[in-house]
Enzyme design. Structure first.
Site: not given
Length: 252
Positions: A145, A141
């Site tokens: 995040k 990600h």
């Protein structure tokens, strides 16, 4: 017309959901909730307690710490709550489970059709492969995040674990000197750049490797899934904990 209140409307996902909602003829975002409001086509309230208009579905795509306030609002209105946030603690998940006995709640760790199809496949293939294949999960990600591993990686890992009759354990990352044990399910997180979300489930055997992979190209896939969940929950009044399996008609 299903009237939606969007919690987290000014965040990255909130903006994408607002844009995608215009493609649904039967959905309308009538208000938003956000601590940092900016100009939108609908009114924004800073907290759930401030909300003073009627709605059909409350959609949350924000952070896990918003949960209790949203559940309090849902207890007052008895309207469905669609939870798309991740990073919940075990206590949070237990609270959602408890409240679903009296309220119509929806929760999914990932709103994409593809991930939920892979999750369904894992229920079928894991019992066939476990024992002859080592299982590892890799998720990637963007560098903003905050939760790790991702809610989706946990979802996939839990599905794998529940599909195996034997005792298994999760191993988060690897370091040092130790041999892999047969009952391990490895979970690895990568954070960098602007990666929207990649998930790979690896079944590594002798002489071959089987992979189930999903790559999210844009956040729009999650927005569409969230709005489809609102379509579904807009027809629900009975208490329960609903998932994407219900929305897309997957039977376990």
């Amino acid at each position: 017309m299903i009237k939606i209140v969007l919690n987290g409307c000014c965040g990255k996902m909130g903006k994408v959901i607002t844009e995608c909602a215009s493609k649904f003829n039967n959905l309308e975002i009538v208000a938003g909730i956000d601590k940092f409001p900016h100009e939108t086509s609908y009114p924004i309230f800073e907290t759930p307690e401030d909300l003073n208009l009627d709605y059909d579905v409350l959609l949350d795509f924000s952070r896990s710490d918003a949960l209790k306030g949203l559940l309090s609002l849902t207890e007052k209105t008895k309207k469905p709550l669609v939870i798309c946030s991740t990073g919940f603690s075990n206590e949070d998940l237990a609270l959602i489970e408890e409240k679903s006995r009296t309220l119509p709640l929806f929760r999914s760790a990932n709103m994409s059709l593809g991930i939920n199809l892979i999750n369904s496949l894992l229920r079928k293939v894991t019992p066939l492969l476990y024992g002859n294949y080592d299982i590892e999960i890799i998720e990637k990600h963007h560098n903003q995040k905050v939760d790790s591993p991702s809610g989706t990686a946990v979802l996939l890992a839990d599905t794998i674990k529940d599909s195996i009759n034997e005792e298994t354990k999760f191993v988060y990352g690897r370091s040092g000197l130790s041999k892999r044990e047969e009952n391990e399910i490895g979970i690895h997180a990568i954070r960098g750049g602007s990666i929207v979300g990649d998930h790979d489930v690896i079944f590594a055997g002798v002489g071959e490797v089987i992979e189930l992979s999903h790559k999210a190209i844009s956040r729009e896939v999650f927005a569409i899934g969230a709005l489809k969940a609102c379509e579904y929950m807009g027809t629900i009044s009975n208490p329960g904990l609903y998932t994407m399996d219900d929305v897309i008609g997957i039977t376990k």
